[in-house]
Design a protein around this motif. Sequence first.
Motif, PDB file in Angstrom:
ATOM      1  N   PHE A 506      26.211   3.113  66.004  1.00  0.00           N
ATOM      2  CA  PHE A 506      26.395   4.371  65.050  1.00  0.00           C
ATOM      3  C   PHE A 506      26.703   4.046  63.754  1.00  0.00           C
ATOM      4  N   TRP A 507      27.849   3.007  63.684  1.00  0.00           N
ATOM      5  CA  TRP A 507      28.226   2.651  62.359  1.00  0.00           C
ATOM      6  C   TRP A 507      27.072   1.631  61.573  1.00  0.00           C
ATOM      7  N   SER A 537      19.326  -0.854  60.560  1.00  0.00           N
ATOM      8  CA  SER A 537      20.150   0.350  60.770  1.00  0.00           C
ATOM      9  C   SER A 537      20.298   0.551  62.303  1.00  0.00           C
ATOM     10  N   SER A 538      19.559  -0.181  63.063  1.00  0.00           N
ATOM     11  CA  SER A 538      19.461  -0.070  64.377  1.00  0.00           C
ATOM     12  C   SER A 538      20.362  -1.072  65.282  1.00  0.00           C
ATOM     13  N   GLY A 539      20.950  -2.090  64.487  1.00  0.00           N
ATOM     14  CA  GLY A 539      21.910  -3.063  64.991  1.00  0.00           C
ATOM     15  C   GLY A 539      22.158  -4.191  64.391  1.00  0.00           C
ATOM     16  N   ILE A 540      22.967  -5.112  64.861  1.00  0.00           N
ATOM     17  CA  ILE A 540      23.244  -6.352  64.419  1.00  0.00           C
ATOM     18  C   ILE A 540      22.841  -7.290  65.481  1.00  0.00           C
ATOM     19  N   ARG A 552      32.929  -0.988  66.130  1.00  0.00           N
ATOM     20  CA  ARG A 552      33.240   0.507  66.588  1.00  0.00           C
ATOM     21  C   ARG A 552      33.862   1.248  65.393  1.00  0.00           C
ATOM     22  N   THR A 553      33.793   0.524  64.230  1.00  0.00           N
ATOM     23  CA  THR A 553      34.159   1.145  62.986  1.00  0.00           C
ATOM     24  C   THR A 553      33.050   0.844  62.003  1.00  0.00           C
ATOM     25  N   GLU A 554      32.941   1.544  60.798  1.00  0.00           N
ATOM     26  CA  GLU A 554      32.289   1.009  59.639  1.00  0.00           C
ATOM     27  C   GLU A 554      32.825  -0.271  59.072  1.00  0.00           C
ATOM     28  N   ARG A 555      34.251  -0.434  59.137  1.00  0.00           N
ATOM     29  CA  ARG A 555      34.690  -1.730  58.602  1.00  0.00           C
ATOM     30  C   ARG A 555      34.342  -2.846  59.402  1.00  0.00           C
ATOM     31  N   ASP A 556      34.167  -2.523  60.882  1.00  0.00           N
ATOM     32  CA  ASP A 556      33.951  -3.567  61.873  1.00  0.00           C
ATOM     33  C   ASP A 556      32.503  -4.178  61.408  1.00  0.00           C
ATOM     34  N   PHE A 558      31.107  -4.725  58.463  1.00  0.00           N
ATOM     35  CA  PHE A 558      31.381  -5.506  57.512  1.00  0.00           C
ATOM     36  C   PHE A 558      32.020  -7.030  58.030  1.00  0.00           C
ATOM     37  N   LYS A 559      33.037  -6.452  58.743  1.00  0.00           N
ATOM     38  CA  LYS A 559      33.799  -7.765  59.371  1.00  0.00           C
ATOM     39  C   LYS A 559      33.000  -8.510  60.190  1.00  0.00           C
ATOM     40  N   VAL A 560      32.049  -8.037  61.312  1.00  0.00           N
ATOM     41  CA  VAL A 560      30.945  -8.809  61.765  1.00  0.00           C
ATOM     42  C   VAL A 560      30.049  -9.690  60.970  1.00  0.00           C
TER      43      VAL A 560
END
Length: 575
Positions: A506-507, A537-540, A552-556, A558-560
């Motif tokens: 989702f994020w 948009s559909s994944g990393i 799990r969050t939008e910040r995550d 960027f963290k990943v």
Amino acid sequence: MPFKRPLRSYTCDDGSLSPSDRPSSSRRIRSSSPRNIEEEKPLLIYILPAKIRPEAMSELVMLVEDYKIERVTMGHQGRGVISELNLQLTGDAEKANIVVTAIHMRQRLERHIDSRIAKTKAIVTPSWLRDSLTSGQPLPYWNYAAVHDLEDETLRHCPDAGQDTSSSSSLRSHSQEKENSWRTEPDEPIEVTEVELLSHKARYSCLRPSPLVCPNQSLVEEINIIRRSRHLEGEERSMLSYSRAISVIKAYPRIITQRDLHDLHELPFLGEKLYSMIQEFVKTGRIAEAQTILADSRFQSLSAFDTIYGIGPHTARRLYDLGLRTLEELEQYYEVIPGASNEETISLLEESTNTEAAVEKTIKIGLALRHDLSHTIPRPEVEEINRTVMQELSHIQKGCKSVIAGGYRRGKPQSNDVDIVITHADWELGSQKVKGLCKKLVQRLHEQGLVTHVMHISGFHEHNALRTHHWDSLEKALTVFAWPHNSSWPRVYRRVDLIFAAPEVFWTAVVGWTGSTMFERDLRLWAKQQKGMKFDSSGISRRHDSKLYYPRTERDVFKVLGLVHVHPTMRNADA
């Protein structure tokens, strides 16, 4: 210093709970075997005032103190019914079991609390305190960890309901953690410390702060005329060069003057031609090439054609070569009556195809409704459309959540269309619950008279790790929304895009659909060139073994990707 009890007459102006509308004691008190309240060891709560408004701070203090009074009263009435939650405020962070804070950056937290102390506490958001008081027991931290860098420490020190705070048995399994940790985050204020970590000299726009309106906005708009010309003429490489130059200038922190020209050589993507254009603008306030393009009749015609939904640069040039020059001539060519579109597109619910007939049908709809579709949409209307869509969706599937993405999320006062990213709150089963939901929602919206046309619809596909196609693999529908659904008001047509994502992606979907175009391009480049990963948009995923990541969050997100979180309003890397 010790906390002072606020006056009971306080009323919040931000929608938070006031004494009159907080949960009643009957909801906050839970049955238990009779115990001596005075013998229970309380959880010590330290509320960090930084970033919490004074009125919100007063509310939190009053919630705890009122709760304590009600708890003691109930216990002394001899009913054997007391709360499982025993909280006590403290003004000393070192003595506290739990720190409540609105700060999300570890560096900023450590300005107020020593890092040694912070590692020994549960660091949670104010929502944890409110929700725990509502439920009558100390809730697990899963949805409430305030500082991502201290999540592990918070996990160790924050109690599960009814368990000892120091017990390691409170740790849940990994699958349970994923299930309970997902949430739709509210819009956060800009973290100054995060902006300071970004640099306007960086090569990637995802490392630069790009406000909606920058100090050199007039220069940006002048260069953008040239960029648009290159785009309309199909000169993609040249267009990209100007796009990159614009993204660099958008992040420049001050108005460019004569004395700043020398510093521009330190910036990426500003070659000699762009440098000379900037020099010209600084001296005259104009760029001659841009003004020549604006006056060109071909540019004017192609620009007008390009505003029609379904017409891109290639089609615009083809229509121009046929001798068409105005939108009125386009209406005659396509036999379209302005304001009236009888083209049937609901048949596209069987999934879109890019056949010539389908493309022509889309162009006819866009041309017929161009007067409405060309109008921008104010923020309150965007929010009302989202509310209406989610209300209709609730009749089909309960528990869905949404975030409005696109220009709205980047802070634009007016949007060209509405992008709504939707998922289900159930982490474990949400992917199954949203599968096929897009088509069902569009059908219901059509039956309710809210969606009149479907320009494109597609179902879920496997994450495309090799990126062999442009579209992401999310389920989506690009629709024309008839608004408002009220016979007493004239109806207007709006473009509304509905995007469905499984909870675990989702994020990434929200980040991918927030934009801007250049920011997203550089995010993909950064992932590929610097991290050996693929982002869309559909994944990393990791390129060498296709390992998937589930932020799990939008910040995550960027963290990943190894990036500093960039606030949505700082992602305006386009003109």
